[in-house]
Design an enzyme around this catalytic site. Structure first.
Site, short mmCIF file in Angstrom:
data_model
loop_
_atom_site.label_atom_id
_atom_site.label_comp_id
_atom_site.label_asym_id
_atom_site.label_seq_id
_atom_site.Cartn_x
_atom_site.Cartn_y
_atom_site.Cartn_z
N SER A 9 0.84 -1.21 0.00
CA SER A 9 0.00 0.00 0.00
C SER A 9 0.86 1.25 0.00
CB SER A 9 -0.92 0.02 1.22
OG SER A 9 -1.50 1.32 1.32
N HIS A 34 -1.11 -1.33 -4.28
CA HIS A 34 -2.37 -0.93 -3.67
C HIS A 34 -2.39 0.59 -3.50
CE1 HIS A 34 -5.96 -1.94 -1.21
NE2 HIS A 34 -5.58 -0.96 -0.41
N ASP A 36 -4.66 3.71 -2.16
CA ASP A 36 -5.80 4.07 -1.30
C ASP A 36 -6.26 5.48 -1.60
OD1 ASP A 36 -6.13 1.76 0.59
OD2 ASP A 36 -4.01 2.19 0.93
N MET A 38 -8.90 8.35 -0.76
CA MET A 38 -9.81 8.73 0.33
C MET A 38 -10.33 10.14 0.10
SD MET A 38 -7.50 7.51 3.53
CE MET A 38 -6.70 5.89 3.56
N HIS A 67 -8.07 1.04 -4.22
CA HIS A 67 -9.08 0.88 -3.16
C HIS A 67 -9.68 2.25 -2.90
CE1 HIS A 67 -9.61 0.03 1.48
NE2 HIS A 67 -10.77 0.15 0.86
N MET A 69 -12.08 4.76 -1.01
CA MET A 69 -12.86 5.01 0.21
C MET A 69 -13.52 6.36 0.04
SD MET A 69 -9.85 3.54 2.64
CE MET A 69 -8.75 3.50 1.22
N MET A 138 -11.53 -5.78 5.22
CA MET A 138 -10.77 -4.78 5.98
C MET A 138 -10.53 -5.31 7.39
SD MET A 138 -10.16 -2.26 3.96
CE MET A 138 -9.33 -1.31 5.24
N ASP A 177 -6.71 -6.35 4.11
CA ASP A 177 -6.07 -5.03 4.14
C ASP A 177 -6.16 -4.43 5.54
OD1 ASP A 177 -5.12 -2.47 3.58
OD2 ASP A 177 -6.85 -1.90 2.35
#
Ligand code: DX5
Ligand code: ZN
Length: 224
Positions: A9, A34, A36, A38, A67, A69, A138, A177
């Site tokens: 990540s 990965h 992330d 957000m 990913h 969010m 998660m 994760d």
């Protein structure tokens, strides 16, 4: 022996040296990267978005495991495809219509992943398995790296593994994760995961290759 896929990540990387960090995990044997994303609304943190993914895409052909969010994921599928995402994993809590987000991801030629927060029952994810390329469990509250692994979440991994086996979904990736490291990877493998995300356990260390291999070996050791 089965081979555990490792997806480092980038959230734990040095953001002043993102290109180098990407090259370093690639050389260390990462199977994917990965990313992330957000929005400060679905989770109480803001990370990075399309411009960063677009720039990194030019530097690598690694599978970009994005990913998201964010609220209203459907709104950003097109932009994620243009930026160079290879797969997109979204939160079922954030989507008004889960099926239409999965279809939009696949229509753009990307792999579709679905995930859920620790407090959301796995029964809400199971019905979608036949339509998914990846199911993500998660093992921390989404929003921040460096949190402690929640062992109880391995029950969700086992439930997904059982249902995937029952339905004959041999290609499904079951990813974990949050808080994955040398000492927690075995529990993930034992529960039936075949893909692990690790942020601080790789980027926080001096030797990325040694950490990547140690996590993979610990997880593989518990695979059937
Ligand atoms: C948390 C993110 C994770 C995070 C994992 O919201 O989804 O991908 O970067 O970080 P570690 O491995 O440090 O727990
Ligand atoms: Zn993540």
């Amino acid at each position: 022996m089965k081979n555990m896929l490792i997806s480092p990540s980038l959230l734990a990387a040095d953001f002043a040296r993102l290109g180098e960090e990407l090259k370093a995990v690639e050389a260390a044997g990462a199977d994917m990267l990965h990313l992330d994303v957000m929005d400060g609304v679905f989770v109480p943190n803001i990370s990075f978005g399309m411009p960063v993914i677009t720039s990194l895409r030019k530097a690598s052909s690694l599978f970009f495991d994005v990913h998201i969010m964010i609220v209203d994921p459907l709104r950003y599928i097109e932009d994620l495809a243009k930026a160079g995402a290879s797969g997109v994993t979204f939160h079922l809590e954030a989507a008004e219509d889960v099926g239409s987000v999965i279809r939009a991801i696949k229509a753009r030629g990307m792999k579709a992943g679905l995930t859920l927060k620790p407090g959301t029952p796995v029964e809400r994810l199971l019905p979608w398995l036949p339509e998914l390329d990846l199911a993500l469990v998660m093992s921390v509250e989404p929003g921040f790296g460096g949190q402690s692994f929640m062992p109880k979440m391995m029950d969700k991994v086992s439930a997904i593994r059982r249902e995937a086996d029952r339905l004959g979904l041999g290609d499904l990736l079951i990813q974990v994760d949050g808080g994955v490291a040398r000492d927690t990877a075995a529990a993930c493998g034992a529960a039936g995961a075949n893909c692990l995300v690790a942020g601080s356990a790789i980027f926080g260390k001096a030797d990325y290759a040694a950490e990547t291999e140690a996590i993979r070996a610990a997880a593989n050791g518990s695979l059937g």
